[in-house]
Design a protein around this motif. Structure first.
Motif, PDB file in Angstrom:
ATOM      1  N   LYS A 304       1.086  -0.965   0.078  1.00 60.10           N
ATOM      2  CA  LYS A 304      -0.226  -0.236   0.074  1.00 60.10           C
ATOM      3  C   LYS A 304       0.742   0.933   0.075  1.00 60.10           C
ATOM      4  O   LYS A 304       1.782   2.047   1.121  1.00 60.10           O
ATOM      5  N   GLU A 305       1.275   1.948  -1.168  1.00 59.12           N
ATOM      6  CA  GLU A 305       1.937   3.254  -1.061  1.00 59.12           C
ATOM      7  C   GLU A 305       1.129   4.256  -1.221  1.00 59.12           C
ATOM      8  O   GLU A 305      -0.496   4.251  -0.822  1.00 59.12           O
ATOM      9  N   ILE A 306       1.597   5.465  -0.064  1.00 55.88           N
ATOM     10  CA  ILE A 306       1.368   6.476   0.128  1.00 55.88           C
ATOM     11  C   ILE A 306       0.673   7.802  -1.395  1.00 55.88           C
ATOM     12  O   ILE A 306      -0.931   7.586  -1.410  1.00 55.88           O
ATOM     13  N   ILE A 307       1.848   7.916  -1.706  1.00 64.15           N
ATOM     14  CA  ILE A 307       1.822   8.371  -3.134  1.00 64.15           C
ATOM     15  C   ILE A 307       2.452   7.677  -4.767  1.00 64.15           C
ATOM     16  O   ILE A 307       3.435   7.394  -4.163  1.00 64.15           O
ATOM     17  N   SER A 308       2.480   7.810  -5.213  1.00 63.39           N
ATOM     18  CA  SER A 308       2.873   7.494  -6.363  1.00 63.39           C
ATOM     19  C   SER A 308       3.496   8.698  -7.501  1.00 63.39           C
ATOM     20  O   SER A 308       3.428   9.102  -7.448  1.00 63.39           O
ATOM     21  N   PHE A 309       4.758   8.391  -8.119  1.00 65.17           N
ATOM     22  CA  PHE A 309       5.448   9.130  -9.185  1.00 65.17           C
ATOM     23  C   PHE A 309       5.440   8.521 -10.524  1.00 65.17           C
ATOM     24  O   PHE A 309       5.889   7.019 -10.714  1.00 65.17           O
ATOM     25  N   PRO A 310       5.864   8.972 -11.506  1.00 70.36           N
ATOM     26  CA  PRO A 310       6.480   9.094 -12.463  1.00 70.36           C
ATOM     27  C   PRO A 310       7.384   8.744 -12.753  1.00 70.36           C
ATOM     28  O   PRO A 310       7.850   8.486 -13.797  1.00 70.36           O
ATOM     29  N   GLY A 311       8.120   9.069 -11.976  1.00 77.55           N
ATOM     30  CA  GLY A 311       9.513   9.084 -11.794  1.00 77.55           C
ATOM     31  C   GLY A 311      10.575   9.295 -10.964  1.00 77.55           C
ATOM     32  O   GLY A 311      10.088   9.810  -9.679  1.00 77.55           O
ATOM     33  N   ILE A 312      11.725   8.328 -10.863  1.00 73.03           N
ATOM     34  CA  ILE A 312      12.955   9.219  -9.394  1.00 73.03           C
ATOM     35  C   ILE A 312      13.070  10.348  -9.488  1.00 73.03           C
ATOM     36  O   ILE A 312      13.019  11.020  -7.937  1.00 73.03           O
TER      37      ILE A 312
END
Length: 454
Positions: A304-312
């Motif tokens: 369960k992630e908090i936030i996701s991102f398109p890149g590092i």
């Protein structure tokens, strides 16, 4: 165009009822553009049970106009319209009979909000107008009077149009326009849409939806389609017959509706919306001393992630901002790789000293949880309140136990404060990784968004 109406009658034998009151609201799918309300002298007595039900008696109607005196106005206001009523079969039959008595053939397409509500609101126990509007939190006055019932039907029909994500109602309207031979040019189509935030739909002549999109300025975006030189734009220009729109006011609802309706309707000239796969995500774990670490790693669907991102790069930038905003520790979160025990921000007094044990884990973790609560909705129930389509309207996005349920528009606070009523007026939507990403990104970017925790 729709003519939403309600008729009160004298009661009596089938096809022998007389009209005592009529209310008609001309509705273009967004707002009422004209109205006609009148008592009518039926030239016959009213049944006693009807007097008790409606409050309309024979004395009230003596000076009222007779049907032939209002017939022309009824023809004018319903011209080019589909008749909409709650139990449309009854209202249309009575109206058609009155016109037949005058020697006029009154022929219209009809839509029944009883049948529509049974299809689009199957969970409702009753589809009578009174019980239905009460369950949906729609205000109603003058029950069993033409004006009160017709206005309630307008609000009900407005909600049903929103619930009809497959656009069957609008497609029926387009097919009726096709029969009349209406074929507006692109400039006329452009004039039919406003400069508002929402979703727009482009249909071909047979009623097929060929393209849908969202924009903060619908007119500007449609104009780009109609003046574009790409192969897709040329095809849209060649096939466009009708453009409709749904104003949302809220950019979040426009994003969510676009995502959902592309999957439901699959327009031929749309590419399926590709939400970024967000290969990087932020997770939590505890270090040996009990401090919660915010950890960036490749997205793992099992966690369960908090936030996701398109890149590092975006992920690291966000982490720095979060650590700074909540006075968290760079050392604990793996951002300061120096050999020193204390992190550099401690020297600048922007860290409370968790890195050297100066701040207890319990105190430090409270701020981490504050961040998590504000940015993740796993297992949480909340309503996101945003602007509506008008000054007196607001929008609501419902998340229940971490699951996105759908959206609604409301005018009265009790509609959103009462969870059962809110669930009744919600336009249901699919909960998936795309909608989750849209909502999380919007929450993170729109700091002024009102969030009501349930």
């Amino acid at each position: 165009m729709y003519a939403i109406l309600d008729i009160e009658t004298t009661g009596g034998q089938f096809n022998e009822e007389g009209i005592t009151e009529i209310a008609i609201y001309k509705y273009d799918g967004h707002e009422v553009t004209d109205q006609f309300i009148s008592l009518v002298n039926p030239e016959k007595p009213i049944q006693p049970f009807v007097v008790k039900l409606t409050g309309i008696n024979n004395a009230m109607l003596r000076s009222a106009p007779k049907f032939h005196e209002v017939a022309k106005r009824i023809i004018e206001i319903t011209d080019g319209c589909i008749i909409v009523a709650h139990n449309a079969q009854f209202d249309y039959r009575v109206l058609k009979t009155e016109f037949k008595n005058l020697g006029y053939d009154f022929e219209k397409q009809t839509l029944c909000t009883v049948e529509l509500s049974q299809k689009l609101l199957p969970e409702q126990k009753s589809h009578s107008l009174g019980k239905l509007v009460r369950a949906l939190g729609i205000p109603m006055s003058d029950r069993h009077r033409a004006t009160g019932d017709a206005l309630a039907t307008v609000q009900l029909f407005k909600l049903l149009l929103e619930k009809d994500v497959e656009k069957e109602i609008v497609k029926g309207l387009i097919k009726s326009e096709t029969k009349k031979g209406i074929s507006p040019k692109l400039l006329d189509l452009l004039e039919s849409v406003p400069s508002v935030t929402g979703i727009y739909y482009i249909y071909k002549e047979n009623g097929d939806l060929i393209y849908l999109g969202r924009s903060r300025n619908i007119k500007k975006r449609v104009n780009q389609h109609f003046t574009g030189t790409s192969r897709k734009s040329k095809r849209i220009q060649r096939e466009a017959f009708t453009v409709t729109y749904e104003e949302t006011g809220s950019e979040l609802i426009a994003l969510l509706k676009e995502c959902h309706e592309l999957k439901v309707n699959k327009p031929v000239y749309n590419r399926m919306l590709k939400i970024d796969n967000a290969p990087w995500s932020m997770y939590t774990e505890k270090d040996p001393h009990g401090y919660i670490i915010l950890k960036l790693q490749k997205t793992d669907g099992r966690k369960k992630e908090i936030i996701s991102f398109p890149g590092i790069v975006e992920a690291r930038s966000a982490l720095y901002k979060i650590v700074d905003k909540y006075r968290l520790c760079q050392k604990i979160n793996g951002m300061d790789e120096s050999d020193k025990q204390a992190c550099f921000p401690l020297e600048l007094e922007s860290c409370n000293g968790a890195c050297i044990g100066k701040e207890l884990p319990e105190e430090y973790n409270l701020r981490v949880k504050e961040f998590i609560d504000a940015n993740s909705f796993y297992n949480q129930s909340m309503v996101l309140i945003d602007r509506g389509r008008a000054i007196d309207e607001r929008s609501a996005v419902l998340i229940e136990n971490g699951v996105y349920k759908g959206y609604a528009f409301f005018n009265l606070n009790y509609q959103v404060n009462n969870l059962e009523i809110l669930k009744n007026i919600i336009v249901p939507m699919d909960n998936n990784k795309d909608t989750k990403k849209i909502i999380q990104d919007f929450i993170r970017k729109k700091k002024a968004l009102k969030i009501v925790r349930l």
